[in-house]
Design an enzyme around this catalytic site. Structure first.
Site, PDB file in Angstrom:
ATOM      1  N   GLU A 145      33.248  66.345 -41.854  1.00  0.00           N
ATOM      2  CA  GLU A 145      33.310  66.430 -40.391  1.00  0.00           C
ATOM      3  C   GLU A 145      32.081  67.111 -39.821  1.00  0.00           C
ATOM      4  O   GLU A 145      31.542  66.707 -38.794  1.00  0.00           O
ATOM      5  CB  GLU A 145      34.570  67.210 -39.974  1.00  0.00           C
ATOM      6  CG  GLU A 145      34.857  67.199 -38.470  1.00  0.00           C
ATOM      7  CD  GLU A 145      34.316  68.424 -37.730  1.00  0.00           C
ATOM      8  OE1 GLU A 145      34.533  68.506 -36.523  1.00  0.00           O
ATOM      9  OE2 GLU A 145      33.643  69.285 -38.335  1.00  0.00           O
ATOM     10  N   ASP A 198      37.043  77.575 -39.905  1.00  0.00           N
ATOM     11  CA  ASP A 198      36.753  76.242 -39.383  1.00  0.00           C
ATOM     12  C   ASP A 198      36.481  75.352 -40.598  1.00  0.00           C
ATOM     13  O   ASP A 198      35.397  75.365 -41.122  1.00  0.00           O
ATOM     14  CB  ASP A 198      35.551  76.307 -38.443  1.00  0.00           C
ATOM     15  CG  ASP A 198      35.118  74.934 -37.939  1.00  0.00           C
ATOM     16  OD1 ASP A 198      35.867  73.969 -38.141  1.00  0.00           O
ATOM     17  OD2 ASP A 198      34.024  74.847 -37.354  1.00  0.00           O
TER      18      ASP A 198
HETATM   19 ZN    ZN Z   1      35.827  72.269 -37.154  1.00  0.00          ZN
END
Ligand code: ZN
Length: 347
Positions: free
Chosen positions: A202, A172
């Protein structure tokens, strides 16, 4: 799937705000497969391919959850804060690497051995702020090398498990970054302009995507990310139906509606495209968690958006597992979606 690229991306350090190593890879790779590429003021890498309208932004975040040095004590032990959502349970005894300006320093997160635990301590959940990083070095050395604010990543080497399955850190969202590069490579004939954006920060509030979407002002957007693989013995079907190997996930909602609520038009188009191109897919309703699309879709007067996420087990922990075929199918779905974007314009 370009295994070497995933390996390089996974092994690279990119704690939120310190994405340099990943940015260098993405700049080079997107440069090869786009007409032009630039790094914007916020640190996002923006590749551009094609011209005219419609315009679509494909966003994959470069940063990963990690640690940051908060305080170095008089004996050279290091206290830290967490950058992004990390469950404290996964931290004790992890190997980490501190990225000091002088050099990378291998270390581990220390903890009391079981022999010394009092009964009440055994039952207690240890919190991250009670833990510390141990470099094993003399205190003078630590004080010379390490500075408050230095980031630290989980020190985990990418491993090919065989059968097209991989284990490593930061899937991720290095998986999304690899999908983005591969999709841009495969995209040949399409109408309009594609912006391939590798975003920063993010994990702490979708920040790079916010500034990039504002600047690019695209007609449509997709976030390319990972989602929770729910096919482990500790997760029930009522909690997650998402399985590895069953195809990329089409997001139907993020964070119970607090994240992105996809544009029905975009979502429908994605499902149609998947069906017609015979790409396996899974519909994914997120109870919590969100992606870059959650901020992109609220930019300016609103940008119709959707999400394509590759299922990954154990995200936001030191290591995870993904299947290469899910990544391949995520690439296919992204490419087909963009190639047929003209149909969205008529809808
Ligand atoms: Zn992510």
């Amino acid at each position: 799937m370009d295994k070497q690229l995933l390996e390089r991306l996974s092994n690279a350090c990119g704690v939120t705000g310190y994405e340099d190593e990943v940015r260098e890879i993405m700049k080079k790779e997107l440069g090869r497969v786009c007409d032009e590429v630039e790094v914007d003021k916020f640190g996002n890498v923006v590749g551009k391919k094609g011209s005219g309208s419609p315009t679509i932004m494909l966003a994959a975040h470069m940063d990963e959850v990690g640690l940051l040095v908060k305080y170095i004590d008089e004996n050279g032990f290091i206290r830290f804060i967490k950058m992004g959502g990390i469950d404290d349970r996964v931290l004790p005894s992890d190997q980490v690497r501190i990225l000091s300006e002088k050099r990378q320093i291998p270390a581990m997160i220390g903890m009391k051995p079981p022999h010394l635990l009092k009964e009440e301590e055994e039952k207690k959940k240890i919190k991250y702020d009670e833990m510390f990083i141990d470099t094993g070095l003399p205190k003078e050395e630590v004080q010379k090398l390490v500075e408050v604010g230095d980031p630290a990543v989980f020190d985990v080497a990418f491993t090919d498990l065989g059968d097209g399955r991989f284990m490593g850190k930061a899937f991720d969202n290095r998986v999304g970054c690899a999908v983005l590069v591969e999709a841009m490579r495969q995209l040949e004939s399409f109408q309009g302009t594609v912006y391939a954006v590798a975003t920063t920060q993010e994990e702490v509030g979708l920040k790079g995507a916010r500034t990039a979407a504002y600047k690019l002002d695209p007609d449509y957007a997709l976030s390319l990310d990972t989602t929770i693989g729910g096919d482990t013995p500790d997760i029930g079907k009522h909690e997650s139906t998402i399985e590895l190997g069953k195809g990329p996930c089409i997001t139907v909602v993020e964070s119970s509606g607090r994240g992105m609520v996809p544009s029905p038009k975009v979502k429908r188009h994605m499902i149609n495209v998947a069906k017609e191109a015979e790409i396996p897919y899974q519909l994914d309703a997120w109870k919590s968690g969100m992606t870059d699309a959650a901020i992109i879709y609220m930019t300016r007067e609103g940008i119709p958006s959707g999400g394509i996420c590759v299922p990954a087990r154990y995200i936001h922990s030191p290591r995870g597992i993904v299947f290469g075929n899910d990544m391949d199918n995520a690439v296919k779905l992204t490419v087909e979606f963009v190639k047929r974007i003209g149909e969205l314009e008529q809808a």
